[in-house]
Design a protein around this motif. Structure first.
Motif, PDB file in Angstrom:
ATOM      1  N   GLY A 211       0.806  -1.210   0.000  1.00  0.00           N
ATOM      2  CA  GLY A 211       0.000   0.000   0.000  1.00  0.00           C
ATOM      3  C   GLY A 211       0.839   1.260   0.000  1.00  0.00           C
ATOM      4  N   ILE A 212       1.899   1.260   0.789  1.00  0.00           N
ATOM      5  CA  ILE A 212       2.785   2.436   0.865  1.00  0.00           C
ATOM      6  C   ILE A 212       3.495   2.658  -0.460  1.00  0.00           C
ATOM      7  CG2 ILE A 212       4.868   3.349   1.973  1.00  0.00           C
ATOM      8  CD1 ILE A 212       3.945   1.889   4.548  1.00  0.00           C
ATOM      9  N   LYS A 213       4.022   1.564  -1.033  1.00  0.00           N
ATOM     10  CA  LYS A 213       4.734   1.687  -2.318  1.00  0.00           C
ATOM     11  C   LYS A 213       3.786   2.161  -3.420  1.00  0.00           C
ATOM     12  CE  LYS A 213       8.617  -1.533  -1.791  1.00  0.00           C
ATOM     13  NZ  LYS A 213       9.626  -0.551  -2.243  1.00  0.00           N
ATOM     14  N   TYR A 214       2.566   1.626  -3.419  1.00  0.00           N
ATOM     15  CA  TYR A 214       1.588   2.014  -4.439  1.00  0.00           C
ATOM     16  C   TYR A 214       1.246   3.498  -4.315  1.00  0.00           C
ATOM     17  CZ  TYR A 214      -2.687   1.966  -7.237  1.00  0.00           C
ATOM     18  OH  TYR A 214      -3.643   2.233  -8.173  1.00  0.00           O
ATOM     19  N   PHE A 215       1.092   3.965  -3.088  1.00  0.00           N
ATOM     20  CA  PHE A 215       0.775   5.372  -2.863  1.00  0.00           C
ATOM     21  C   PHE A 215       1.903   6.278  -3.338  1.00  0.00           C
ATOM     22  CE2 PHE A 215       0.617   9.235  -0.241  1.00  0.00           C
ATOM     23  CZ  PHE A 215      -0.689   9.638  -0.476  1.00  0.00           C
ATOM     24  N   GLU A 216       3.136   5.850  -3.111  1.00  0.00           N
ATOM     25  CA  GLU A 216       4.293   6.645  -3.543  1.00  0.00           C
ATOM     26  C   GLU A 216       4.330   6.778  -5.065  1.00  0.00           C
ATOM     27  OE1 GLU A 216       7.517   4.498  -1.834  1.00  0.00           O
ATOM     28  OE2 GLU A 216       7.320   5.438   0.160  1.00  0.00           O
ATOM     29  N   TYR A 217       3.851   5.768  -5.780  1.00  0.00           N
ATOM     30  CA  TYR A 217       3.903   5.771  -7.245  1.00  0.00           C
ATOM     31  C   TYR A 217       2.759   6.571  -7.872  1.00  0.00           C
ATOM     32  CZ  TYR A 217       7.716   2.517  -8.131  1.00  0.00           C
ATOM     33  OH  TYR A 217       8.946   1.942  -8.246  1.00  0.00           O
ATOM     34  N   LEU A 218       1.711   6.832  -7.106  1.00  0.00           N
ATOM     35  CA  LEU A 218       0.549   7.523  -7.670  1.00  0.00           C
ATOM     36  C   LEU A 218       0.876   8.969  -8.041  1.00  0.00           C
ATOM     37  CD1 LEU A 218      -2.392   6.407  -5.340  1.00  0.00           C
ATOM     38  CD2 LEU A 218      -2.097   5.813  -7.747  1.00  0.00           C
ATOM     39  N   PRO A 219       0.331   9.487  -9.151  1.00  0.00           N
ATOM     40  CA  PRO A 219       0.475  10.901  -9.479  1.00  0.00           C
ATOM     41  C   PRO A 219      -0.149  11.755  -8.381  1.00  0.00           C
ATOM     42  CG  PRO A 219      -0.418   9.662 -11.337  1.00  0.00           C
ATOM     43  CD  PRO A 219      -0.445   8.753 -10.168  1.00  0.00           C
ATOM     44  N   GLU A 220       0.379  12.940  -8.168  1.00  0.00           N
ATOM     45  CA  GLU A 220      -0.070  13.805  -7.082  1.00  0.00           C
ATOM     46  C   GLU A 220      -1.566  14.096  -7.144  1.00  0.00           C
ATOM     47  OE1 GLU A 220       1.397  14.961  -4.295  1.00  0.00           O
ATOM     48  OE2 GLU A 220       2.993  13.569  -4.850  1.00  0.00           O
ATOM     49  N   GLU A 221      -2.116  14.299  -8.331  1.00  0.00           N
ATOM     50  CA  GLU A 221      -3.532  14.669  -8.424  1.00  0.00           C
ATOM     51  C   GLU A 221      -4.467  13.542  -7.980  1.00  0.00           C
ATOM     52  OE1 GLU A 221      -5.144  15.286 -12.427  1.00  0.00           O
ATOM     53  OE2 GLU A 221      -3.295  14.413 -13.218  1.00  0.00           O
ATOM     54  N   LEU A 222      -3.977  12.277  -8.049  1.00  0.00           N
ATOM     55  CA  LEU A 222      -4.794  11.154  -7.596  1.00  0.00           C
ATOM     56  C   LEU A 222      -4.710  10.961  -6.092  1.00  0.00           C
ATOM     57  CD1 LEU A 222      -4.280   8.429 -10.348  1.00  0.00           C
ATOM     58  CD2 LEU A 222      -6.100  10.121 -10.133  1.00  0.00           C
ATOM     59  N   LYS A 223      -3.724  11.581  -5.454  1.00  0.00           N
ATOM     60  CA  LYS A 223      -3.579  11.463  -4.006  1.00  0.00           C
ATOM     61  C   LYS A 223      -4.489  12.444  -3.268  1.00  0.00           C
ATOM     62  CE  LYS A 223       1.314  10.090  -4.217  1.00  0.00           C
ATOM     63  NZ  LYS A 223       2.686  10.457  -3.813  1.00  0.00           N
ATOM     64  N   LYS A 224      -4.974  13.432  -3.975  1.00  0.00           N
ATOM     65  CA  LYS A 224      -5.802  14.460  -3.344  1.00  0.00           C
ATOM     66  C   LYS A 224      -7.289  14.174  -3.545  1.00  0.00           C
ATOM     67  CE  LYS A 224      -2.255  17.965  -4.244  1.00  0.00           C
ATOM     68  NZ  LYS A 224      -1.950  19.229  -4.949  1.00  0.00           N
ATOM     69  N   ALA A 225      -8.085  14.709  -2.630  1.00  0.00           N
ATOM     70  CA  ALA A 225      -9.532  14.517  -2.717  1.00  0.00           C
ATOM     71  C   ALA A 225     -10.185  15.469  -3.712  1.00  0.00           C
ATOM     72  CB  ALA A 225     -10.167  14.713  -1.338  1.00  0.00           C
ATOM     73  N   ASP A 226      -9.434  16.472  -4.193  1.00  0.00           N
ATOM     74  CA  ASP A 226     -10.009  17.489  -5.079  1.00  0.00           C
ATOM     75  C   ASP A 226     -10.600  16.890  -6.351  1.00  0.00           C
ATOM     76  OD1 ASP A 226      -8.561  20.553  -4.300  1.00  0.00           O
ATOM     77  OD2 ASP A 226      -8.027  18.725  -3.253  1.00  0.00           O
ATOM     78  N   LEU A 227      -9.867  15.945  -6.968  1.00  0.00           N
ATOM     79  CA  LEU A 227     -10.325  15.380  -8.234  1.00  0.00           C
ATOM     80  C   LEU A 227     -11.629  14.613  -8.060  1.00  0.00           C
ATOM     81  CD1 LEU A 227      -9.773  14.894 -11.234  1.00  0.00           C
ATOM     82  CD2 LEU A 227      -8.475  12.846 -10.577  1.00  0.00           C
TER      83      LEU A 227
END
Length: 438
Positions: A211-227
């Motif tokens: 889970g941690i590694k997958y989160f690190e690989y995600l683009p920044e815009e997918l990590k935020k709730a804004d989208l």
């Protein structure tokens, strides 16, 4: 534990529960008018039923009454210190629930509660400065994570989106700029467990190495709730006929196209879901890979492959309306049938299906046809379904046997128990005799 007596209740008390403004998507336990004989329940069932009943009934009991004493102390011209002491004067409804104080909201009563209202002089004794470090936020439990998802607006960086989300939920109880519903939020959390991104450690949800590694690989815009908030608002516009569905489709496609057009390093992960060796539960009937057991399911390790295998047996199973045990899951994986409440189930192309057993017409010996309400035959024979008569009992009755059936209902909706059989002329059910209640 006993159910609260009617003599303590007042139907003139209007609880906060009765408020149309609070109606939103939710799970709920709704009382019915069915008469229930508690003597037929085992101890565990009776205790659960009593707890649920008492919490519902408590709406019609007196309120808990507290006395709050607040003292404001002026230290300097620009500095006031306040302290509060709360004393319970009448426990009201909590007298009947065997829980006078909630552990999470226990009130602190001090000597302050014994003082009368007014002004008091005091002598300042001493002061002390203590150095402390702030503690990190507590780990999420499933409950606190669901609560956070109901107020996702606090994590939205775009102030305009944040304002819209909050305004939309202004009159919804339990919602403060959230996304989705309680049902969809729960399924999202289940999928995180299933994918191996998080695990339970006691009551706490913690991320796995994957889970941690997958989160690190995600683009920044997918990590935020804004989208997600932006897409949710477009969905609301579509519901209100303010936008066309193509607006959302094109927006999603444009975002995905932009993200996948970039080059990313391959996720290098050779561990497993829980950072330790997981025992193989069985073999997947679809792809032959290993099946593992999680908190909520039995799943194929091929879910992370391309193409992925989605084979899953859910423990709390909606097909059988019951919990699938370890033994039942093992039998299903090797091609065997399982029996639940008198009915047989098996895996068909990876999906759990009820095995349709043919019933024979007792009148002409032809195969009976099944509808939502009856088993019927071309010869005119009809057997009406009854929620008190399961499939196994139906088979026995059609064979001419007499059975003790509990929980039958008459035309007035009253329940009764009886020994019954099929009438000799096949025109319905005959009551041989009523069963005496113990």
């Amino acid at each position: 534990m006993e159910i609260i007596s009617k003599s303590y209740l007042s139907l003139y008390i209007k609880s906060k529960c009765f408020n149309d403004k609070n109606v939103t998507a939710h799970h709920g336990i709704i009382p019915t008018n069915v008469d229930l004989d508690l003597s037929k329940l085992d101890d565990k069932q009776r205790n659960i039923y009593t707890v649920i009943s008492n919490f519902y009934i408590s709406q019609f009991l007196p309120n808990l009454i507290k006395e709050e004493t607040k003292a404001t102390t002026k230290i300097l011209e620009t500095l006031d210190l306040s302290t509060i002491s709360t004393k319970v004067l009448d426990y009201g409804f909590k007298n009947f629930l065997n829980e006078k104080l909630d552990e999470e909201q226990e009130d602190e009563t001090s000597v302050l509660s014994s003082l009368y209202s007014g002004k008091y002089e005091f002598n300042f004794g001493a002061n002390e400065i203590k150095e402390k470090e702030t503690t990190p936020p507590k780990l999420h439990t499933e409950g606190t994570l669901l609560n956070d998802m109901s107020r996702i607006s606090v994590y939205v960086e775009d102030k305009e989106l944040q304002k819209i989300l909050k305004e939309r939920d202004r009159d919804k109880k339990g919602e403060n700029g959230g996304i989705g519903t309680s049902a969809t939020r729960s399924s999202i959390i289940k999928n995180l467990f299933l994918a191996g991104y998080v695990i339970l450690q006691g009551k706490n949800i913690i991320p796995t190495e994957l889970g941690i590694k997958y989160f690190e690989y995600l683009p920044e815009e997918l990590k935020k709730a804004d989208l997600t908030a932006k897409w949710w608002i477009i969905q609301e516009e579509i519901i209100q006929n303010q936008s066309e569905p193509t607006k959302l489709i094109l927006n999603v496609l444009e975002t995905i196209s932009r993200i996948i057009s970039k080059d990313y390093d391959k996720l290098d992960y050779t561990g497993n879901n829980e950072g330790k060796n997981i025992e193989e539960f069985g073999k997947c009937p679809l792809c032959g890979k290993k099946v593992f057991e999680s908190k909520i399911s039995y799943y194929c390790e091929g879910y992370k492959n391309d193409p992925k295998c989605n084979f899953t047996i859910w423990k709390e199973n909606k097909v059988t309306n019951s919990k699938i045990s370890e033994g039942q899951a093992k039998n299903l994986l090797v091609g065997k049938n399982i029996t639940v409440k008198g009915e047989k189930y098996k895996l068909v192309n990876g999906y759990l299906k009820k095995e349709i057993e043919k019933l024979e017409c007792p009148k002409c010996k032809q195969e009976l046809k099944e509808t939502s309400r009856t088993y019927n035959c071309n010869c005119g024979f009809i057997f009406w379904k009854n929620e008190a008569i399961n499939f196994k009992n139906t088979k026995e009755l059609l064979k001419g046997k007499s059975l003790n059936i509990y929980g039958l209902k008459n035309k007035e909706g009253k329940t009764y128990d009886a020994n019954i059989c099929l009438k000799k002329d096949f025109t319905g059910i005959k009551i041989n005799n009523l069963l005496n209640k113990k």
